[in-house]
Design a protein around this motif. Structure first.
Motif, PDB file in Angstrom:
ATOM      1  N   TRP A 367      42.733 145.846 -58.730  1.00 25.24           N
ATOM      2  CA  TRP A 367      44.152 146.088 -58.226  1.00 25.24           C
ATOM      3  C   TRP A 367      43.183 146.032 -56.841  1.00 25.24           C
ATOM      4  O   TRP A 367      42.850 146.421 -56.756  1.00 25.24           O
ATOM      5  CB  TRP A 367      44.455 147.100 -59.310  1.00 25.24           C
ATOM      6  N   LEU A 368      44.757 146.393 -56.416  1.00 33.60           N
ATOM      7  CA  LEU A 368      44.778 146.855 -54.845  1.00 33.60           C
ATOM      8  C   LEU A 368      44.779 148.215 -54.608  1.00 33.60           C
ATOM      9  O   LEU A 368      45.814 148.741 -55.463  1.00 33.60           O
ATOM     10  CB  LEU A 368      45.352 146.264 -53.914  1.00 33.60           C
ATOM     11  N   VAL A 369      44.042 149.406 -54.043  1.00 33.83           N
ATOM     12  CA  VAL A 369      43.888 150.326 -53.505  1.00 33.83           C
ATOM     13  C   VAL A 369      44.093 150.745 -51.930  1.00 33.83           C
ATOM     14  O   VAL A 369      43.444 149.916 -51.170  1.00 33.83           O
ATOM     15  CB  VAL A 369      42.358 150.957 -53.957  1.00 33.83           C
ATOM     16  N   ALA A 370      45.101 152.026 -52.362  1.00 36.02           N
ATOM     17  CA  ALA A 370      45.244 151.921 -50.341  1.00 36.02           C
ATOM     18  C   ALA A 370      45.120 153.200 -50.283  1.00 36.02           C
ATOM     19  O   ALA A 370      46.079 154.140 -49.925  1.00 36.02           O
ATOM     20  CB  ALA A 370      46.833 151.022 -49.991  1.00 36.02           C
ATOM     21  N   PRO A 371      43.976 153.804 -50.264  1.00 37.08           N
ATOM     22  CA  PRO A 371      43.927 155.045 -50.045  1.00 37.08           C
ATOM     23  C   PRO A 371      44.303 155.340 -48.526  1.00 37.08           C
ATOM     24  O   PRO A 371      43.944 155.090 -47.587  1.00 37.08           O
ATOM     25  CB  PRO A 371      42.412 156.238 -49.963  1.00 37.08           C
ATOM     26  N   ALA A 372      45.350 156.668 -47.692  1.00 36.80           N
ATOM     27  CA  ALA A 372      45.900 156.798 -46.839  1.00 36.80           C
ATOM     28  C   ALA A 372      45.574 158.513 -46.708  1.00 36.80           C
ATOM     29  O   ALA A 372      46.134 159.828 -46.812  1.00 36.80           O
ATOM     30  CB  ALA A 372      47.625 156.511 -46.790  1.00 36.80           C
ATOM     31  N   THR A 373      45.597 158.719 -45.061  1.00 36.13           N
ATOM     32  CA  THR A 373      45.550 160.062 -44.901  1.00 36.13           C
ATOM     33  C   THR A 373      46.617 160.305 -43.486  1.00 36.13           C
ATOM     34  O   THR A 373      46.981 159.807 -43.142  1.00 36.13           O
ATOM     35  CB  THR A 373      44.293 159.879 -44.100  1.00 36.13           C
ATOM     36  N   ALA A 410      47.257 139.678 -54.174  1.00 34.06           N
ATOM     37  CA  ALA A 410      46.086 138.479 -54.247  1.00 34.06           C
ATOM     38  C   ALA A 410      45.746 137.495 -52.808  1.00 34.06           C
ATOM     39  O   ALA A 410      44.936 137.368 -52.637  1.00 34.06           O
ATOM     40  CB  ALA A 410      46.603 137.893 -55.337  1.00 34.06           C
ATOM     41  N   ASP A 411      46.718 136.709 -51.950  1.00 31.56           N
ATOM     42  CA  ASP A 411      47.064 136.448 -51.441  1.00 31.56           C
ATOM     43  C   ASP A 411      46.426 137.029 -49.613  1.00 31.56           C
ATOM     44  O   ASP A 411      45.473 136.521 -49.275  1.00 31.56           O
ATOM     45  CB  ASP A 411      48.120 135.948 -50.808  1.00 31.56           C
ATOM     46  N   ALA A 412      46.185 138.405 -49.589  1.00 29.30           N
ATOM     47  CA  ALA A 412      46.246 139.519 -48.330  1.00 29.30           C
ATOM     48  C   ALA A 412      44.472 139.506 -48.831  1.00 29.30           C
ATOM     49  O   ALA A 412      44.238 139.579 -47.989  1.00 29.30           O
ATOM     50  CB  ALA A 412      46.839 140.342 -49.014  1.00 29.30           C
ATOM     51  N   LYS A 413      44.265 139.294 -50.438  1.00 36.97           N
ATOM     52  CA  LYS A 413      42.212 139.473 -50.370  1.00 36.97           C
ATOM     53  C   LYS A 413      42.277 138.177 -48.938  1.00 36.97           C
ATOM     54  O   LYS A 413      40.725 139.056 -48.349  1.00 36.97           O
ATOM     55  CB  LYS A 413      41.869 139.528 -51.363  1.00 36.97           C
TER      56      LYS A 413
END
Length: 471
Positions: A367-373, A410-413
């Protein structure tokens, strides 16, 4: 009568498609096109506009020529995309009721291909099969029964259709299963019966009942062997006739219904069910008509098909069907390695489209994780919009949201430009709807490797950090 005569007659019977099956195929195909449009509308801005994850400039850079071939790439504005969606829906509705059926099928095909070319990064094999079924439908008399275009039953000389177009449609269906069987037979994991167990450990695919049956080891082992046996027997979908064919079609349909209830696969299960409809024999449609009160034959004068009014079109359609049938057989043979691809053949032609979970399922959930501040210092997940939590999500498929997003992630990886575009979109989406702005976003790819007999190991791969407004 010569020996050749009975053989040709037997082949013709197996390649013939009941006109009522074609009508049901038309209706089901139109409904799937409408369902496909409906599932894409919520992500129209994200997937098909210049403010989304794949602006037209990036599309042209990654896929030269696609931007010029897609009507959807004429504008990057959301209203333009929604207008094309509405036009496609009108064409699908016309196909559904059988009004100017061939024209409706052609327009639906053109708009579907255009939409798919606009963002090929969110497609799977179900999308490929959908456009191919629509193509063969354009060459068949889909409006000769149960349609505004049709008249009484006596208006058609026969109750079935046979020709190069029916051969192409049925060959397309069998090719999906036969090539998948050939690839699966090369992997020990399917022969051991462990493949479906691995598949149901993939939390980024499993939904609904899939989570409940994931631990049923004996049943899943039997399911693997049973599905592999069905795939090997798939040529009998054409080789058999009557009740035997109907039973085999029913077995395939039951598996696809199971996929629909247990896995997030986009339109693949629905399209696969539609593909089986033309294989149902006449006795099935006799019972449908006998047991329902629906007026299947509409009291209208039938329209004369354009191909009948313009004979060269009929000859052209037969030639096109012959060429495409030959191409279908050759491309699948190349994909299986049975024949070599000519020098210079594009990768898109030689790749296999029907290798889902073959030769073996993936061995890890990801899975993709996108922590943002945020400007306030608060940490949120830019994908879900919830407060950031680094622990494993209980439902990974829910984090991705849809099969399209999962495919794009998946492609963005593997493509830095896609990651930058994704980060830019996540920033813009948050800042458009929140007072507290997003300053930075990170992208992490988390992999949980499957071990059927032990603990699963987790790996985290940092893909990049991006500053909003500067990605």
């Amino acid at each position: 009568m010569t020996e050749r005569g009975p053989m040709r007659a037997a082949l013709a019977r197996r390649l013939a498609v009941d006109r009522r099956a074609l009508a049901a195929f038309r209706i089901a195909l139109a409904l799937v096109v409408l369902a496909d449009l409906a599932r894409r509308v919520p992500d129209a801005r994200a997937f098909y506009t210049d403010g989304g994850v794949l602006p037209r400039s990036l599309l042209a850079a990654l896929y030269p020529g696609y931007a010029t071939a897609s009507l959807h790439a004429l504008s990057g504005a959301l209203p333009f995309q929604l207008g094309l969606f509405a036009l496609a829906a009108v064409a699908a509705l016309a196909l559904l009721v059988g009004y100017r059926t061939r024209l409706a099928a052609v327009v639906s095909l053109v708009l579907l291909v255009s939409l798919q070319l606009r963002n090929p990064l969110v497609l799977n094999s179900g999308d490929v099969l959908l456009r191919r079924l629509l193509f063969w439908g354009c060459l068949l008399p889909l409006g000769s029964r149960w349609a505004v275009d049709s008249g009484t039953r006596d208006s058609e000389p026969t109750d079935s259709v046979v020709g190069l177009a029916t051969a192409g449609l049925l060959a397309q269906v069998v090719a999906v299963y036969a090539t998948n069987a050939a690839v699966k037979l090369r992997a020990d994991v399917w022969l051991r019966g462990d493949a479906v167990r691995y598949a149901f450990q993939l939390d980024h695919f499993t939904v609904g009942l899939g989570n409940a049956v994931a631990g049923w080891t004996p049943a899943l082992r039997l399911a693997a062997w049973g599905w592999l046996a069905l795939l090997v027997l798939s040529p009998l979908l054409v080789g058999l006739s009557g009740r035997a064919r109907a039973a085999l079609v029913g077995a395939f349909a039951a598996v696809h219904a199971g996929m629909l209830a247990t896995m997030q696969l986009g339109v693949f299960p629905l399209v696969s069910l539609v593909a089986l409809v033309p294989l149902l024999p006449g006795r099935v449609w006799d019972r449908v008509e006998a047991r329902t009160a629906i007026p299947w034959r509409l009291p209208r004068r039938p329209r004369t098909p354009l191909t009948a009014r313009v004979p060269p079109l009929e000859r052209g359609a037969r030639g096109l069907a012959a060429c495409c049938l030959a191409a279908l057989l050759v491309v699948n043979a190349v994909g299986l390695g049975l024949v070599g691809a000519p020098a210079g053949t594009p990768d898109q032609v030689t790749e296999r489209s029907w290798d889902m979970f073959a030769p073996s399922p993936p061995l890890s959930t990801w899975w993709l994780v996108a922590p943002a501040t945020l400007s306030s210092g608060e940490r949120v997940d830019a994908i879900t919009g919830e407060p950031f939590d680094a622990s494993r999500p209980p439902e990974v498929a829910a984090v991705h949201g849809s099969a399209g997003w999962r495919k794009f992630f998946a492609d963005a990886k593997w493509e830095p430009r896609l990651r930058e575009s994704l980060a830019r979109f996540l920033c813009a989406r948050w800042n458009r709807s929140h007072d507290t702005g997003m300053r930075t976003v990170e992208l992490w790819h988390v992999t949980e490797r499957t071990d059927l007999d032990g603990p699963e190991t987790v790996e985290r791969d940092r893909l990049g950090s991006y500053r909003c407004g500067q990605t």
